[in-house]
Design an enzyme around this catalytic site. Structure first.
Site, PDB file in Angstrom:
ATOM      1  N   SER A 241       0.826  -1.209   0.000  1.00  0.00           N
ATOM      2  CA  SER A 241       0.000   0.000   0.000  1.00  0.00           C
ATOM      3  C   SER A 241       0.858   1.257   0.000  1.00  0.00           C
ATOM      4  O   SER A 241       0.635   2.181  -0.799  1.00  0.00           O
ATOM      5  CB  SER A 241      -0.950   0.001   1.197  1.00  0.00           C
ATOM      6  OG  SER A 241      -0.260  -0.168   2.418  1.00  0.00           O
ATOM      7  N   HIS A 271      -1.872  -8.777   2.093  1.00  0.00           N
ATOM      8  CA  HIS A 271      -1.578  -7.502   2.768  1.00  0.00           C
ATOM      9  C   HIS A 271      -2.665  -7.229   3.803  1.00  0.00           C
ATOM     10  O   HIS A 271      -2.658  -7.795   4.880  1.00  0.00           O
ATOM     11  CB  HIS A 271      -1.460  -6.390   1.724  1.00  0.00           C
ATOM     12  CG  HIS A 271      -0.865  -5.115   2.229  1.00  0.00           C
ATOM     13  ND1 HIS A 271      -0.326  -4.968   3.481  1.00  0.00           N
ATOM     14  CD2 HIS A 271      -0.725  -3.882   1.634  1.00  0.00           C
ATOM     15  CE1 HIS A 271       0.126  -3.731   3.638  1.00  0.00           C
ATOM     16  NE2 HIS A 271      -0.110  -3.047   2.536  1.00  0.00           N
ATOM     17  N   HIS A 318       6.731 -12.433   9.978  1.00  0.00           N
ATOM     18  CA  HIS A 318       6.692 -11.115   9.354  1.00  0.00           C
ATOM     19  C   HIS A 318       7.814 -11.029   8.341  1.00  0.00           C
ATOM     20  O   HIS A 318       8.881 -11.620   8.534  1.00  0.00           O
ATOM     21  CB  HIS A 318       6.843 -10.012  10.416  1.00  0.00           C
ATOM     22  CG  HIS A 318       6.549  -8.638   9.904  1.00  0.00           C
ATOM     23  ND1 HIS A 318       7.496  -7.875   9.261  1.00  0.00           N
ATOM     24  CD2 HIS A 318       5.413  -7.890   9.945  1.00  0.00           C
ATOM     25  CE1 HIS A 318       6.957  -6.715   8.930  1.00  0.00           C
ATOM     26  NE2 HIS A 318       5.701  -6.694   9.320  1.00  0.00           N
ATOM     27  N   ARG A 327       3.312  -3.529  17.642  1.00  0.00           N
ATOM     28  CA  ARG A 327       1.896  -3.192  17.443  1.00  0.00           C
ATOM     29  C   ARG A 327       1.007  -4.272  18.058  1.00  0.00           C
ATOM     30  O   ARG A 327      -0.078  -3.976  18.581  1.00  0.00           O
ATOM     31  CB  ARG A 327       1.594  -3.029  15.944  1.00  0.00           C
ATOM     32  CG  ARG A 327       2.380  -1.892  15.283  1.00  0.00           C
ATOM     33  CD  ARG A 327       2.187  -1.878  13.779  1.00  0.00           C
ATOM     34  NE  ARG A 327       2.663  -3.117  13.171  1.00  0.00           N
ATOM     35  CZ  ARG A 327       2.462  -3.447  11.893  1.00  0.00           C
ATOM     36  NH1 ARG A 327       1.801  -2.619  11.096  1.00  0.00           N
ATOM     37  NH2 ARG A 327       2.930  -4.573  11.417  1.00  0.00           N
ATOM     38  N   ASP A 373      -1.480  -8.509  13.026  1.00  0.00           N
ATOM     39  CA  ASP A 373      -2.764  -9.105  12.649  1.00  0.00           C
ATOM     40  C   ASP A 373      -3.223 -10.185  13.621  1.00  0.00           C
ATOM     41  O   ASP A 373      -4.405 -10.532  13.651  1.00  0.00           O
ATOM     42  CB  ASP A 373      -2.668  -9.693  11.237  1.00  0.00           C
ATOM     43  CG  ASP A 373      -2.364  -8.635  10.199  1.00  0.00           C
ATOM     44  OD1 ASP A 373      -3.060  -7.612  10.189  1.00  0.00           O
ATOM     45  OD2 ASP A 373      -1.428  -8.825   9.403  1.00  0.00           O
TER      46      ASP A 373
END
Length: 435
Positions: A241, A271, A318, A327, A373
């Site tokens: 993105s 993504h 990752h 995060r 996620d």
């Protein structure tokens, strides 16, 4: 000129000589050697983008303007009674690299209120789309529809812009667009999932508070929004993105074209759809436990069954990070404070305690630690936002913050059209010595 814009201009004028010197005196300095594997493998690890808004360290995680996530949350002004900074304070910070005062953050809040009205034609377009359209299609279409509002496009057509002046209308466009994205996102949610029963904004609230209000979700969902949008705001420029937005903007396309294109990339299963996929897997995994208490032994056995069946544990690993995603940690801390006994969170938290050792023993995962996620979907589900397909829109609102700031700086520093050189497979075979 607003105080934020004056501060940003000062930063731009200080920064430009640094870029000019690098290009003039050090353009031939090698940054690294590109391999055939990188050429074929999606340019993974090739250092050829410049992003000052954030940096992703494999062992430390994301830094926003040099600050870790905990440092960022600690330093920035918070909404009264909130545990988290306002999105507007973060916007000042990500643009300038300076921590705003509470007064300066409030200036941005007031500035965005004056920019926040969404043209009626955007809502009309969304209502004419098939109701089963994906929320990301609606979100991208709404952004693109507003291209007619672009200050940059108008000034460029008029021939009134010098190269080093192009950041100014880009700043205006990005500020205008950023101020509207919460309203657009909440409208799509209420249109698709709440029978188009819309809720008006409250001029007394900040971006995060108004998003929660327009979504129709009670506190502390306003804090969820502030946290979520900041955590997802920026992640260097190499992800799909962010890179797409940078690439499209390098053609001097305005931010409406660029952000819409980046949102289309974010919609991909590799993504932005990952959080949806992780939540689905976790819920199915929880059902497979058959009501058993998620003890370490029970979870370990179930994870091995998953791996032995040829499946992966989604949410773990990752492309860059080699430790637990900060995060993830931030969201876990929120859950421990606000929903510690929620059954779905208890399963996720136990997976976190068990999965790294299982994955290390399994031996196929380069990084056995959770990414963002693995945690984000459970929070949305707990607060009643249970429509999987909307989760990527939430991601897209946050991702806009960092990427719009980044392309403002791209214009300020006069970065050129992005145009890498390609090789044929035959050329690679010749380099490799293959006949």
């Amino acid at each position: 000129m607003s105080t934020l814009k004056e501060t940003l201009l000062k930063k731009i004028e200080e920064h430009r000589p640094r870029t000019t010197r690098l290009l003039k005196e050090y353009a031939d300095t090698k940054v690294g050697e590109v391999t055939i594997g990188q050429a074929i493998g999606g340019a993974r690890g090739v250092r050829c983008l410049v992003t000052d808004t954030s940096y992703l360290d494999p062992n430390e995680g994301i830094r926003f303007r040099g600050k870790t996530i905990p440092e960022t949350f600690e330093a920035l002004p918070k909404w009264p009674g909130s545990d988290y900074p306002t999105v507007e304070a973060f916007w000042w910070f990500i643009l300038t690299g300076e921590v705003p005062t509470a007064e300066q953050a409030q200036m941005v809040i007031e500035d965005w209120k004056g920019r926040a009205e969404v043209p009626q034609y955007v809502f009309d377009i969304l209502r004419t789309m098939p109701r089963d359209s994906h929320p990301m299609v609606m979100y991208s279409a709404a952004i693109l529809a507003m291209q007619r509002e672009s200050v940059f496009a108008e000034q460029y057509r008029a021939g009134s812009l010098g190269k080093m002046d192009m950041w100014d209308p880009m700043y205006e466009d990005c500020s205008n667009l950023m101020a509207k994205l919460g309203r657009i996102g909440a409208f799509i949610y209420r249109l698709k999932f709440k029978d188009d029963d819309q809720i008006d904004a409250d001029p007394a609230l900040d971006f995060g508070g108004n998003f929660a209000r327009m979504m129709g979700v009670d506190t502390p969902y306003d804090d969820v929004s502030r946290m979520y949008f900041i955590l997802h705001s920026d992640h260097e420029s190499g992800n799909v993105s962010a890179h797409t937005i940078h690439l499209v903007a390098s053609a001097l396309s305005d931010c409406y074209y660029a952000l819409s294109a980046g949102i289309n990339g974010l919609a991909g299963p590799l993504h932005g759809l990952a959080n949806e996929n992780v939540l689905r897997w976790t819920q199915n995994f929880m059902e497979s436990l058959g009501g058993k208490e998620p003890t370490q032994e029970v979870i370990k056995e179930a994870l091995w069954a998953t791996l032995n069946s040829g499946q992966v544990i989604p949410g773990y690993g990752h492309a860059v990070l080699r430790k637990t995603d900060p995060r993830y940690t931030s969201q876990m801390e929120f859950c421990l404070k606000n929903l510690p006994d929620y059954p779905l969170f208890k399963v996720i938290n136990m997976i976190y305690q068990v999965a790294p050792d299982v994955l290390r023993e399994h031996g196929k995962a380069k990084n056995p630690w959770p990414n963002v996620d693995a945690q984000s979907g459970v929070i949305q589900w707990y607060y009643g936002v249970t429509d999987y397909s909307f989760y990527t829109v939430l991601f897209g609102i946050g991702r806009a913050i960092g990427t719009l700031a980044n392309i403002t700086w791209d214009r300020a520093l006069g970065y050129p059209l992005e145009r890498p050189k390609s090789l044929t497979t035959a050329m690679l075979e010749e380099i490799a010595g293959i006949k």
